[in-house]
Write an enzyme that holds these catalytic residues in place. Structure first.
Site, PDB file in Angstrom:
ATOM      1  N   ARG A   3      -6.895  12.493   1.353  1.00 10.58           N
ATOM      2  CA  ARG A   3      -5.922  12.744   2.234  1.00 10.58           C
ATOM      3  C   ARG A   3      -4.689  12.129   1.709  1.00 10.58           C
ATOM      4  O   ARG A   3      -3.206  12.868   1.858  1.00 10.58           O
ATOM      5  CB  ARG A   3      -5.919  12.266   4.177  1.00 10.58           C
ATOM      6  CG  ARG A   3      -6.278  11.252   3.757  1.00 10.58           C
ATOM      7  CD  ARG A   3      -6.168  10.715   5.393  1.00 10.58           C
ATOM      8  NE  ARG A   3      -6.977  10.762   5.983  1.00 10.58           N
ATOM      9  CZ  ARG A   3      -8.370  10.488   7.126  1.00 10.58           C
ATOM     10  NH1 ARG A   3      -6.799   9.779   8.147  1.00 10.58           N
ATOM     11  NH2 ARG A   3      -8.759  10.725   7.864  1.00 10.58           N
ATOM     12  N   GLU A  27      -8.760   0.207  -2.579  1.00 10.42           N
ATOM     13  CA  GLU A  27     -10.196   0.623  -1.389  1.00 10.42           C
ATOM     14  C   GLU A  27     -10.738   1.899  -1.449  1.00 10.42           C
ATOM     15  O   GLU A  27      -9.795   2.742  -1.163  1.00 10.42           O
ATOM     16  CB  GLU A  27      -9.169   0.559  -0.216  1.00 10.42           C
ATOM     17  CG  GLU A  27      -7.823  -0.210  -0.102  1.00 10.42           C
ATOM     18  CD  GLU A  27      -6.974  -0.202   0.911  1.00 10.42           C
ATOM     19  OE1 GLU A  27      -6.865   0.962   1.872  1.00 10.42           O
ATOM     20  OE2 GLU A  27      -6.679  -0.957   1.617  1.00 10.42           O
ATOM     21  N   THR A  66      -6.715   6.291  10.908  1.00 14.62           N
ATOM     22  CA  THR A  66      -6.929   5.569   9.626  1.00 14.62           C
ATOM     23  C   THR A  66      -7.953   4.617   9.758  1.00 14.62           C
ATOM     24  O   THR A  66      -8.795   4.624  10.337  1.00 14.62           O
ATOM     25  CB  THR A  66      -5.602   4.674   9.823  1.00 14.62           C
ATOM     26  OG1 THR A  66      -5.613   3.734   9.111  1.00 14.62           O
ATOM     27  CG2 THR A  66      -5.844   3.313  11.437  1.00 14.62           C
ATOM     28  N   THR A  67      -8.526   3.513   8.901  1.00 10.75           N
ATOM     29  CA  THR A  67      -9.299   2.984   9.216  1.00 10.75           C
ATOM     30  C   THR A  67      -9.530   1.911  10.530  1.00 10.75           C
ATOM     31  O   THR A  67      -8.719   0.851  10.281  1.00 10.75           O
ATOM     32  CB  THR A  67      -9.196   1.299   7.941  1.00 10.75           C
ATOM     33  OG1 THR A  67      -8.940   2.547   6.527  1.00 10.75           O
ATOM     34  CG2 THR A  67     -10.880   1.231   6.950  1.00 10.75           C
ATOM     35  N   HIS A 125      -4.159  -4.643   8.009  1.00  6.59           N
ATOM     36  CA  HIS A 125      -3.717  -3.396   8.878  1.00  6.59           C
ATOM     37  C   HIS A 125      -3.307  -3.418  10.085  1.00  6.59           C
ATOM     38  O   HIS A 125      -2.595  -4.430  10.558  1.00  6.59           O
ATOM     39  CB  HIS A 125      -5.174  -3.167   9.127  1.00  6.59           C
ATOM     40  CG  HIS A 125      -5.346  -1.639   9.580  1.00  6.59           C
ATOM     41  ND1 HIS A 125      -4.673  -1.121  10.548  1.00  6.59           N
ATOM     42  CD2 HIS A 125      -5.987  -0.470   8.477  1.00  6.59           C
ATOM     43  CE1 HIS A 125      -5.033   0.248  10.209  1.00  6.59           C
ATOM     44  NE2 HIS A 125      -5.988   1.059   9.404  1.00  6.59           N
ATOM     45  N   HIS A 146      -5.544   3.673  -1.663  1.00  6.59           N
ATOM     46  CA  HIS A 146      -7.460   4.365  -0.942  1.00  6.59           C
ATOM     47  C   HIS A 146      -7.020   5.445  -0.976  1.00  6.59           C
ATOM     48  O   HIS A 146      -6.506   6.571  -0.705  1.00  6.59           O
ATOM     49  CB  HIS A 146      -6.678   4.013   0.872  1.00  6.59           C
ATOM     50  CG  HIS A 146      -8.413   4.103   1.599  1.00  6.59           C
ATOM     51  ND1 HIS A 146      -8.484   3.995   2.999  1.00  6.59           N
ATOM     52  CD2 HIS A 146      -9.788   4.334   0.999  1.00  6.59           C
ATOM     53  CE1 HIS A 146      -9.608   4.245   2.704  1.00  6.59           C
ATOM     54  NE2 HIS A 146     -10.689   4.307   1.595  1.00  6.59           N
ATOM     55  N   GLU A 197     -11.037  -9.434   3.660  1.00  9.37           N
ATOM     56  CA  GLU A 197     -10.321  -9.254   4.325  1.00  9.37           C
ATOM     57  C   GLU A 197     -10.108  -8.642   5.636  1.00  9.37           C
ATOM     58  O   GLU A 197     -11.374  -8.051   5.957  1.00  9.37           O
ATOM     59  CB  GLU A 197      -9.283  -7.672   2.838  1.00  9.37           C
ATOM     60  CG  GLU A 197      -7.854  -7.381   3.843  1.00  9.37           C
ATOM     61  CD  GLU A 197      -7.184  -6.372   3.275  1.00  9.37           C
ATOM     62  OE1 GLU A 197      -7.097  -5.819   2.009  1.00  9.37           O
ATOM     63  OE2 GLU A 197      -6.445  -5.273   4.044  1.00  9.37           O
ATOM     64  N   ARG A 257     -10.112   8.497  -0.284  1.00  8.33           N
ATOM     65  CA  ARG A 257     -10.867   8.574   0.661  1.00  8.33           C
ATOM     66  C   ARG A 257     -11.412  10.291   0.295  1.00  8.33           C
ATOM     67  O   ARG A 257     -10.729  11.079  -0.682  1.00  8.33           O
ATOM     68  CB  ARG A 257     -10.045   9.148   1.988  1.00  8.33           C
ATOM     69  CG  ARG A 257      -9.605   7.814   2.704  1.00  8.33           C
ATOM     70  CD  ARG A 257      -8.864   8.257   3.898  1.00  8.33           C
ATOM     71  NE  ARG A 257      -8.296   7.419   4.767  1.00  8.33           N
ATOM     72  CZ  ARG A 257      -8.693   7.081   5.875  1.00  8.33           C
ATOM     73  NH1 ARG A 257     -10.385   7.920   6.090  1.00  8.33           N
ATOM     74  NH2 ARG A 257      -8.919   5.731   6.858  1.00  8.33           N
ATOM     75  N   ASN A 293       1.011  -1.848  -0.018  1.00  5.04           N
ATOM     76  CA  ASN A 293      -0.054   0.042   0.141  1.00  5.04           C
ATOM     77  C   ASN A 293       0.685   1.824   0.045  1.00  5.04           C
ATOM     78  O   ASN A 293       1.955   1.130   0.616  1.00  5.04           O
ATOM     79  CB  ASN A 293      -0.508  -0.169   1.495  1.00  5.04           C
ATOM     80  CG  ASN A 293      -1.825   1.165   1.236  1.00  5.04           C
ATOM     81  OD1 ASN A 293      -1.754   2.105   1.118  1.00  5.04           O
ATOM     82  ND2 ASN A 293      -2.766   0.853   1.510  1.00  5.04           N
ATOM     83  N   HIS A 315       1.082   6.630   2.105  1.00  3.10           N
ATOM     84  CA  HIS A 315       1.944   7.609   2.681  1.00  3.10           C
ATOM     85  C   HIS A 315       2.935   7.930   1.466  1.00  3.10           C
ATOM     86  O   HIS A 315       3.663   8.844   2.738  1.00  3.10           O
ATOM     87  CB  HIS A 315       1.874   6.801   4.187  1.00  3.10           C
ATOM     88  CG  HIS A 315       1.162   6.502   4.694  1.00  3.10           C
ATOM     89  ND1 HIS A 315      -0.007   7.447   5.342  1.00  3.10           N
ATOM     90  CD2 HIS A 315       0.786   4.668   5.283  1.00  3.10           C
ATOM     91  CE1 HIS A 315      -1.402   6.957   5.652  1.00  3.10           C
ATOM     92  NE2 HIS A 315      -0.927   5.622   5.718  1.00  3.10           N
TER      93      HIS A 315
HETATM   94  N1  PXP Z   1      -5.932  -2.770   4.251  1.00  2.00           N
HETATM   95  C1  PXP Z   1      -7.014  -2.201   4.627  1.00  2.00           C
HETATM   96  C2  PXP Z   1      -8.532  -2.308   3.824  1.00  2.00           C
HETATM   97  C3  PXP Z   1      -6.829  -0.669   4.479  1.00  2.00           C
HETATM   98  O1  PXP Z   1      -7.464   0.029   5.233  1.00  2.00           O
HETATM   99  C4  PXP Z   1      -5.076  -0.890   5.040  1.00  2.00           C
HETATM  100  C5  PXP Z   1      -5.139   1.126   5.419  1.00  2.00           C
HETATM  101  O2  PXP Z   1      -5.194   1.772   4.552  1.00  2.00           O
HETATM  102  C6  PXP Z   1      -4.338  -1.478   4.847  1.00  2.00           C
HETATM  103  C7  PXP Z   1      -4.880  -3.116   4.474  1.00  2.00           C
HETATM  104  C8  PXP Z   1      -2.845  -1.123   5.781  1.00  2.00           C
HETATM  105  O3  PXP Z   1      -2.691  -1.018   7.016  1.00  2.00           O
HETATM  106  P1  PXP Z   1      -1.378  -0.323   6.841  1.00  2.00           P
HETATM  107  O4  PXP Z   1      -1.141   1.022   6.290  1.00  2.00           O
HETATM  108  O5  PXP Z   1      -1.575  -0.414   8.419  1.00  2.00           O
HETATM  109  O6  PXP Z   1      -0.179  -1.331   6.244  1.00  2.00           O
END
Ligand code: PXP
Length: 249
Positions: free
Chosen positions: A52, A73, A103-104, A197, A46, A154, A48, A10, A13
Site C-alpha cells: 500500500r 519494517e 496501520t500497525t 508509532h 515498511h 522497538e 507490506r 519513515n 506516506h
Molecule cells: N515504528 C514501527 C515499527 C512502525 O510500524 C511504524 C509505522 O509504520 C512507525 C514506527 C512509525 O509510525 P508513525 O508513522 O505513526 O510515526
C-alpha cells in the site's frame, strides 16, 4: 545517559500519496535523500504484503541512493524475508501485520509466537542484519525478545500517543509509565531500546526523556507536517523537540 537520540524518518506516506494516483511522484527516494540532508539519522520503510505504500523497487533504489542506515519494517513472512536477504539492509524491524488494519495496531506478540518468529530472527542475524522486534511495552514481551536473541526492541508508543492526542492526561501518564518500566527492563536484559508509532511534536519529549531510549522512528506526523512547512523544517522541528525532551528542558 547517552544524549543523542537517533531519529529514523519513515518515508512510507510519501509513497502513499504517490500511489493515490499511480505514477512516479512524489518519489519516496527523493524524500529519503532530503531527510538525509536534513539531519535524519536513518530511513525507515515498511514493505507490506499489499504494497500500500513502498514497493521493492523503492527499497532497491533507496539503498543505492542513501548512505544512512536503512531500517526495513516487515512481517514475519517468507516473501519479506527473501526481499530482506537480497537487499541486506542495515536493520530489519519485525512487525505484526493484518491486511485490514489501517496501520500497525499493536506490537508483535513474540511471547505467544516464539517458534514462528525465531527462524526469522536467526536467518536475518546470520545475514548480518540488525534485528529489532516491535513490541508493546510489556515485560513479558521483553523477556521473550531476549530469549529470541534479538539485539534490539522497538517499543510501540501508539497507546501513549493516542492518549496525548485525546488530551487524556491520566491515561497518557499510565501509558508513559508502562514505556518507562519496559525500557528499563529491556535495557537491563541487554536489549537496545527504540520506540515509535504515532509520535508527534506534542508526545515526543517525554519519550525522548526515557534514558534507555536510543532511537525513535517517526513517519506519519513528519510527512504530514512536511506538506505545510517542507520536509527539512519538519525534521528540524522534530529534532528540536527530541533534544529538548532529552535534555530535560
Ligand atoms: N515504528 C514501527 C515499527 C512502525 O510500524 C511504524 C509505522 O509504520 C512507525 C514506527 C512509525 O509510525 P508513525 O508513522 O505513526 O510515526
Amino acid at each position: 545517559m547517552s544524549t543523542h537520540v537517533r531519529l529514523g524518518v519513515n518515508i512510507d506516506h510519501v509513497a502513499t500519496i504517490r500511489n493515490a494516483r499511480g505514477g512516479a511522484v512524489p518519489d519516496p527516494v527523493r524524500a529519503a535523500i532530503i531527510a538525509e540532508q536534513s539531519g535524519a539519522d536513518g530511513i525507515t520503510l515498511h514493505i507490506r504484503e499489499d504494497r500500500r505504500h513502498v514497493r521493492e523497487d523503492d527499497l532497491f533504489r533507496m539503498v543505492e541512493a542513501v548512505k544512512l542506515p536503512i531500517n526495513l519494517e516487515m512481517a514475519c513472512a517468507e516473501e519479506m524475508l527473501a526481499i530482506a536477504l537480497k537487499v541486506k539492509p542495515h536493520a530489519v524491524c519485525l512487525v505484526p501485520e493484518r491486511r485490514e488494519e489501517r496501520t500497525t495496531e499493536g506490537g508483535l506478540d513474540v511471547a505467544g509466537h516464539h517458534n514462528h518468529v525465531a527462524p526469522f530472527v536467526r536467518q536475518l542475524r546470520e545475514a548480518g542484519v540488525r534485528v529489532s522486534l516491535f513490541i508493546d511495552p510489556d515485560v513479558r514481551q521483553m523477556e521473550a525478545a531476549q530469549s529470541l536473541g534479538a539485539p534490539v526492541v522497538e517499543i510501540h508508543t501508539g497507546a501513549y500517543c493516542e492518549a496525548v492526542a485525546e488530551g487524556d492526561q491520566a491515561r497518557a501518564a499510565r501509558e508513559l509509565e508502562a514505556i518507562r518500566v519496559a525500557a528499563k527492563d529491556g535495557a537491563a536484559r541487554g536489549l537496545e531500546i527504540h520506540a515509535g508509532h504515532g509520535i508527534t511534536y506534542k508526545s515526543v519529549a517525554p519519550i525522548a526523556a526515557v534514558p534507555e531510549v536510543r532511537e525513535l522512528n517517526i513517519g506519519h506526523f513528519i510527512i504530514g507536517e512536511a506538506i505545510f512547512v517542507g520536509l527539512p523544517t519538519a525534521i528540524a522541528e522534530m529534532r528540536r523537540h527530541i533534544d529538548l525532551g532529552r535534555s530535560g528542558a
